[in-house]
Design an enzyme around this catalytic site. Structure first.
Site, mmCIF file in Angstrom:
data_model
loop_
_atom_site.group_PDB
_atom_site.id
_atom_site.type_symbol
_atom_site.label_atom_id
_atom_site.label_comp_id
_atom_site.label_asym_id
_atom_site.label_seq_id
_atom_site.Cartn_x
_atom_site.Cartn_y
_atom_site.Cartn_z
ATOM 1 N N CYS A 92 0.846 -1.186 0.000
ATOM 2 C CA CYS A 92 0.000 0.000 0.000
ATOM 3 C C CYS A 92 0.892 1.250 0.000
ATOM 4 C CB CYS A 92 -0.935 0.103 1.199
ATOM 5 S SG CYS A 92 -1.928 -1.364 1.440
ATOM 6 N N LYS A 131 4.949 -3.971 -6.016
ATOM 7 C CA LYS A 131 6.393 -3.865 -6.212
ATOM 8 C C LYS A 131 7.140 -4.052 -4.897
ATOM 9 C CE LYS A 131 10.140 -2.711 -8.491
ATOM 10 N NZ LYS A 131 10.683 -3.815 -9.323
ATOM 11 N N ARG A 134 3.102 0.103 -5.343
ATOM 12 C CA ARG A 134 3.022 -0.485 -4.004
ATOM 13 C C ARG A 134 1.724 -1.259 -3.789
ATOM 14 N NH1 ARG A 134 6.766 1.857 -0.665
ATOM 15 N NH2 ARG A 134 5.628 1.094 1.134
ATOM 16 N N LYS A 141 10.100 -14.608 -13.751
ATOM 17 C CA LYS A 141 9.660 -13.481 -14.581
ATOM 18 C C LYS A 141 8.487 -13.892 -15.447
ATOM 19 C CE LYS A 141 11.277 -11.104 -13.234
ATOM 20 N NZ LYS A 141 12.096 -10.480 -12.238
ATOM 21 N N HIS A 181 14.525 -36.820 -12.131
ATOM 22 C CA HIS A 181 14.211 -37.416 -10.828
ATOM 23 C C HIS A 181 12.762 -37.179 -10.432
ATOM 24 C CE1 HIS A 181 18.320 -38.653 -10.187
ATOM 25 N NE2 HIS A 181 18.713 -37.456 -10.590
ATOM 26 N N GLU A 234 5.289 -14.480 -13.350
ATOM 27 C CA GLU A 234 4.835 -13.248 -12.707
ATOM 28 C C GLU A 234 4.040 -12.347 -13.649
ATOM 29 O OE1 GLU A 234 8.221 -10.889 -11.544
ATOM 30 O OE2 GLU A 234 7.109 -9.852 -9.989
ATOM 31 N N ASN A 253 -0.818 2.075 5.882
ATOM 32 C CA ASN A 253 -0.023 1.084 5.163
ATOM 33 C C ASN A 253 0.635 0.206 6.214
ATOM 34 O OD1 ASN A 253 1.853 -0.317 3.589
ATOM 35 N ND2 ASN A 253 3.350 1.337 3.710
ATOM 36 N N GLY A 254 0.396 -1.103 6.147
ATOM 37 C CA GLY A 254 1.001 -2.009 7.112
ATOM 38 C C GLY A 254 -0.001 -3.059 7.541
ATOM 39 N N TRP A 264 -2.958 -2.718 -1.516
ATOM 40 C CA TRP A 264 -2.696 -4.124 -1.846
ATOM 41 C C TRP A 264 -3.302 -4.893 -0.679
ATOM 42 C CZ3 TRP A 264 -0.161 -8.393 0.230
ATOM 43 C CH2 TRP A 264 0.061 -9.451 -0.660
ATOM 44 N N GLU A 284 15.274 -17.420 -12.196
ATOM 45 C CA GLU A 284 14.837 -16.045 -12.399
ATOM 46 C C GLU A 284 13.971 -15.926 -13.660
ATOM 47 O OE1 GLU A 284 14.521 -13.511 -10.810
ATOM 48 O OE2 GLU A 284 14.371 -11.877 -12.259
HETATM 49 O O1 M6R Z 1 12.621 -5.052 -3.111
HETATM 50 P P1 M6R Z 1 13.129 -6.456 -2.994
HETATM 51 O O2 M6R Z 1 14.270 -6.716 -3.897
HETATM 52 O O3 M6R Z 1 13.444 -6.840 -1.575
HETATM 53 O O4 M6R Z 1 11.916 -7.362 -3.454
HETATM 54 C C1 M6R Z 1 12.000 -8.752 -3.384
HETATM 55 C C2 M6R Z 1 10.936 -9.408 -4.226
HETATM 56 O O5 M6R Z 1 9.672 -9.063 -3.765
HETATM 57 C C3 M6R Z 1 11.057 -9.015 -5.703
HETATM 58 O O6 M6R Z 1 12.320 -9.291 -6.196
HETATM 59 C C4 M6R Z 1 10.007 -9.784 -6.539
HETATM 60 O O7 M6R Z 1 10.292 -11.129 -6.534
HETATM 61 C C5 M6R Z 1 9.967 -9.222 -7.958
HETATM 62 N N1 M6R Z 1 8.664 -8.707 -8.229
HETATM 63 C C6 M6R Z 1 10.258 -10.211 -9.013
HETATM 64 O O8 M6R Z 1 10.223 -9.635 -10.267
#
Ligand code: M6R
Length: 601
Positions: free
Chosen positions: A2, A596, A27, A482, A501, A485, A99-100, A73, A478
């Site tokens: 948020c 984010k 956020r 991506k 396996h 996501e 926020n929290g 969020w 990774e």
């Molecule tokens: O801000 P941070 O690097 O600590 O965030 C960690 C993850 O939330 C972040 O890398 C997330 O996995 C990304 N959205 C992936 O693209």
């Protein structure tokens, strides 16, 4: 997660709040709202969806010079109109954004608010109702009631409160969740992130946990919960407003992928001393050399960068490294070595899971280094040392340039530590990173090829595998993250040798398998693994490195130093994911269910 904003001054608050919220949408973006206050009282506008949806319901005819806003969020309660912030007390005297996460909201509700009828499922409504209760029933001033409420809360909060009976003040409180006060000429603002209010000021004051702030048009008074006044000067936010614009790009993600060569060059420059040698501050080097084991703590993409970083630190600096997912480490701490050093990797510097570990290890008396993109972020402030990524703001939820920046900074940290230990140099890192930046540029100019690969392999599939060995495996993790996501294709990154396996059972006719082949030592083995899946019907896409290529490979990336290949082999996976999401009409920059900056545990 948020994001919150607030404005008090002499201009129309609505547009400043809405523009600020647009900058904070990274956020959270499942619902949003603003409350504006003038002599006639407080008006709340909120809506499920994005800020663009909120704009549709805000009455443009109301003029108010004070207001607060929120982009959400969801944590407590589904994303809908009722659960959207701001929330109001029963009499509607008090209006709050938060926020929290409040962990003891149900206990407080039972103990103090059993006679109150709630309009939402949120923990936030408990806070605003408590403030009203203490103001009405305990004869406390609003500020006293606010402080009493905060002292009862367990969990994280950044709060902004409007009191209809005092339209010249916004009351602010903070614990664990980030919050800044921005100062201006005859106005003041609040924001979860300086980016939101760069439109009106670049002067910001950091707030510490368990502080409250009385914000008026002319004054900012910071206090501790016991009423002691704290004095703190503003700093200048060194953010260029143009860094946070998309420019001519259709999406932030594409812009950020393209920025990677520039970021690598900026990192080289930023870490060079006057003689052009890579340098890290002596206290960080000492902490590295004094440690008998390094524990890297991170989440998501940053965790994947940590896996690559482990290779650098072990191979160059000869210090053993463990890499841990923060959310697991918190509750299942391994047996630590005698002299551990903790490295936190976080683009945002605000990730709650990582912060929980930082708090725990600081209590044990251990040293911590944070590698982050955001100077002054919580993880940076609370660690002993910080190394910055210099990647510029990363806005797209899917992390791209921060990943390569993290790997580059980790390589420099390992390299300089090795030098300072007097170990034999295994590469000339400045030169090799320069080659990387050029190779990145080559790959970024091959977008059409990756768009074609994406169309050929991913347009109809529901799932996809990424396989690799050695560091290629880490890049596969990774690449899979991506893809899932942003395109919602179920994707798995696998160590090439591990598939047989069990997971190979999932391969069927036409299953796409993207294989990375950038490591000479395992080139033949990974190709053997590709043959195994092809024999079971898989549709293979091999991305190899120049010098290791074979006929039929789908793409050959330029040759770079073998240790540094993740910096460029990840780019095809980023672009393939980008185009897969685009072809599926997904919201590339704001994928569903995500935010984010993950500021809740
Ligand atoms: O801000 P941070 O690097 O600590 O965030 C960690 C993850 O939330 C972040 O890398 C997330 O996995 C990304 N959205 C992936 O693209």
């Amino acid at each position: 997660m948020c994001g919150i904003v607030g404005y008090i001054g002499n201009q129309d608050a609505k547009e400043i709040l809405l523009k600020g919220l647009e900058k904070l949408e990274y956020r959270g973006y499942d619902s949003a709202g603003i409350a504006i206050m003038n002599n006639s009282g407080v008006q709340v506008f909120k809506e499920k969806g994005r800020i663009a949806d909120l704009r549709q319901v805000v009455d443009q005819n109301v003029f108010a010079q004070t207001g607060i806003g929120h982009t959400r969020w969801a944590t407590h309660g589904v994303p809908n109109h009722d659960n959207a912030h701001p929330h109001q007390s029963t009499s509607e005297r008090f209006t709050l954004v938060h926020n929290g996460v409040i962990e003891n909201d149900q206990i407080l509700k039972r103990e103090y608010l059993s006679d109150v009828s709630f309009k939402s499922d949120t923990d936030t409504e408990v806070i605003v109702q408590l403030i009203e209760k203490f103001t009405n029933e305990e004869n406390l001033s609003v500020e006293e009631a606010f402080c009493k409420t905060l002292s009862l809360l367990k969990g994280s909060y950044a709060l902004a409160l409007l009191d209809e009976q005092n339209n010249g003040t916004i009351l602010v409180g903070k614990n664990k969740s980030p919050l800044l006060v921005g100062v201006g000429d005859s106005f003041n603002v609040i924001a979860s992130d300086a980016m939101a209010m760069l439109q009106v000021t670049d002067q910001f004051i950091e707030l510490m946990d368990k502080e409250i702030v009385v914000v008026t048009q002319e004054n900012v008074t910071i206090k501790k919960l016991d009423g002691t006044v704290v004095s703190r000067n503003p700093y200048t936010a060194e953010l260029d407003a143009s860094d946070i614009e998309k420019g001519t790009y259709p999406h932030y993600m594409l812009k950020e992928i393209d920025e990677q060569p520039l970021v690598i060059r900026k990192i080289i420059q930023s870490y060079q001393d006057d003689n052009g040698n890579l340098a890290i501050s002596e206290d960080i080097l000492k902490a590295m050399k004094d440690s008998d084991r390094i524990y890297i703590i991170a989440c998501g993409t940053s965790y994947h960068a940590g896996l690559v970083g482990k290779q650098f630190i072990e191979k160059l600096a000869e210090i053993p490294v463990e890499v841990h997912v923060a959310s697991e480490f918190s509750y299942n701490m391994p047996l630590l070595s005698k002299k551990p050093l903790f490295i936190f990797i976080s683009q945002s510097g605000e990730t709650a899971d990582s912060r929980a570990v930082l708090v725990a290890i600081k209590e044990l008396g251990y040293k911590a280094l944070t590698i982050t993109n955001v100077p002054g972020s919580t993880l940076s402030r609370e660690a002993d040392y910080t190394l910055l990524l210099h990647a510029g703001p990363e806005i797209a939820v899917a992390s791209t340039k921060a990943y390569t920046a993290q790997i580059a900074v980790l390589s420099i940290l390992a390299y300089v530590t090795a030098q300072s230990k007097g170990l034999e140099a295994k590469l000339d890192l400045v030169t090799e990173l320069g080659i990387i930046a050029n190779a990145m540029e080559v790959l970024c100019n091959e977008k059409e090829a990756f768009e074609n690969i994406s169309r050929e392999f991913l347009s109809v599939t529901r799932n996809c595998f990424f396989i690799g060995r050695g560091v290629d495996y880490f890049v596969c993790l990774e690449g899979a993250l991506k893809l899932k996501e942003i395109s919602y294709i179920q994707a798995e990154g696998f160590a090439g040798g591990e598939l047989k396996h069990g997971t190979i059972a999932l391969i069927e006719e036409g299953t796409p398998v993207i294989a990375l082949a950038t490591q000479e030592a395992v080139n033949l083995s990974i190709r053997g693994n590709v043959k195994e899946v092809v024999a079971r019907g898989a549709y293979p896409c091999i991305i190899s490195m120049k010098g290791l290529e074979q006929e039929g490979d789908s793409f050959v990336i330029p040759s770079v130093h073998e240790l540094l290949t993740p910096l460029i082999s990840v780019i095809p996976t980023q672009l393939i994911a980008y185009y897969a999401a685009l072809h599926r009409d997904c919201d590339v920059d704001k994928p569903r269910n995500l935010a984010k900056s993950v500021t809740v545990e």
